[in-house]
Design a protein around this motif. Sequence first.
Motif, mmCIF file in Angstrom:
data_model
loop_
_atom_site.group_PDB
_atom_site.id
_atom_site.type_symbol
_atom_site.label_atom_id
_atom_site.label_comp_id
_atom_site.label_asym_id
_atom_site.label_seq_id
_atom_site.Cartn_x
_atom_site.Cartn_y
_atom_site.Cartn_z
ATOM 1 N N PRO A 1 9.893 5.587 11.970
ATOM 2 C CA PRO A 1 11.133 5.485 11.192
ATOM 3 C C PRO A 1 11.292 4.190 10.411
ATOM 4 O O PRO A 1 12.055 4.143 9.438
ATOM 5 N N THR A 2 10.577 3.140 10.793
ATOM 6 C CA THR A 2 10.741 1.858 10.099
ATOM 7 C C THR A 2 9.831 1.734 8.875
ATOM 8 O O THR A 2 9.955 0.768 8.115
ATOM 9 N N TYR B 1 -1.821 3.753 15.066
ATOM 10 C CA TYR B 1 -2.421 2.595 14.396
ATOM 11 C C TYR B 1 -1.354 1.556 14.065
ATOM 12 O O TYR B 1 -1.520 0.361 14.358
ATOM 13 N N PHE B 2 -0.276 1.983 13.459
ATOM 14 C CA PHE B 2 0.739 1.025 13.019
ATOM 15 C C PHE B 2 1.480 0.384 14.189
ATOM 16 O O PHE B 2 1.997 -0.724 14.051
ATOM 17 N N ILE C 1 0.824 -1.211 0.000
ATOM 18 C CA ILE C 1 0.000 0.000 0.000
ATOM 19 C C ILE C 1 0.857 1.260 0.000
ATOM 20 O O ILE C 1 1.771 1.407 0.811
ATOM 21 N N GLN C 2 0.539 2.170 -0.936
ATOM 22 C CA GLN C 2 1.054 3.539 -0.892
ATOM 23 C C GLN C 2 -0.003 4.377 -0.190
ATOM 24 O O GLN C 2 -1.079 4.607 -0.736
ATOM 25 N N LEU C 3 0.290 4.853 1.005
ATOM 26 C CA LEU C 3 -0.688 5.587 1.807
ATOM 27 C C LEU C 3 -0.346 7.075 1.777
ATOM 28 O O LEU C 3 0.600 7.517 2.420
ATOM 29 N N GLU C 4 -1.129 7.838 0.994
ATOM 30 C CA GLU C 4 -0.845 9.266 0.857
ATOM 31 C C GLU C 4 -1.460 10.054 2.004
ATOM 32 O O GLU C 4 -2.670 9.980 2.245
ATOM 33 N N ILE C 5 -0.644 10.819 2.679
ATOM 34 C CA ILE C 5 -1.081 11.651 3.803
ATOM 35 C C ILE C 5 -1.689 12.934 3.247
ATOM 36 O O ILE C 5 -0.986 13.814 2.750
ATOM 37 N N ASP D 1 1.797 -5.868 10.976
ATOM 38 C CA ASP D 1 1.707 -6.498 9.657
ATOM 39 C C ASP D 1 1.276 -5.484 8.599
ATOM 40 O O ASP D 1 1.772 -5.503 7.468
ATOM 41 N N ASP D 2 0.366 -4.602 8.960
ATOM 42 C CA ASP D 2 -0.060 -3.551 8.033
ATOM 43 C C ASP D 2 1.089 -2.583 7.774
ATOM 44 O O ASP D 2 1.316 -2.159 6.626
ATOM 45 N N ALA D 3 1.822 -2.249 8.810
ATOM 46 C CA ALA D 3 2.974 -1.352 8.650
ATOM 47 C C ALA D 3 3.995 -1.948 7.697
ATOM 48 O O ALA D 3 4.616 -1.233 6.899
#
Length: 247
Positions: free
Chosen positions: A147-148, A118-119, A102-106, A124-126
Amino acid sequence: MPLSIVGHRGAMTHKPENSLESYALAEQVGVDEIELDVRLSKDEELFLLHDATLDRTAGDDSARGLGPAAELTLAQLQAARLDSGRGVVTLAEMYAATRTFIQLEIKDPATVPHLASYFSTHPDDAGRTILTGFDPDALRHAAELMPTIGRCIIVTSIAVAERFEGGWRALLDHTRSTRFACGLEGLTPEIVDSVHELGLELHVWPMRTTDDMRRAVELGADGTTSDDPELARTWYEQVSAEQTARA
């Protein structure tokens, strides 16, 4: 490596953008990644929507004229009927329904600490997410809190990136980006090589024609985002065949 094909808000040419159906179709046609947009509701819930309001993607009057989505509660956002036939999709719903990277655009800097929370409870989602956006300071904040998780600054053109103090390299350093997404205008193979020498990926956009794909391949880009990812895959195969024939 083959060029990565990213589904823009899913497969929005064929299904309503940022809907579960759009994400499912993108996975069905075999995208490498799905790009989508995250925002924060009035009651601090994370949900998916590109625009600041529901109006453009409204399915009926229940979603029109409600004002900024950030000023609505999640219950209000889910009660409104969008062109998908339902209300907004939450971040958690999206991750539960997908398996693709997933590319998650802020879209709103206010989402950053909530994404970090959340992460922290959804590793696993992260692990299948890269955070993207046009706001350098929001991405810098994301780098500090998460940072990860990879980061990708987006610019409309290399000329825009050059306006950042110190130029495009300073922009990448400021945002601690692991990927650079840049409009095709003004890009050269030399710039792409320089990005690669920094150990970063470079994705290009927009991807609307075979000529766009031809240029992306000639530049040596690592990926591209398309409203119609299945068609983009066809273009890529065509351009790759052309290159093989010339070799």
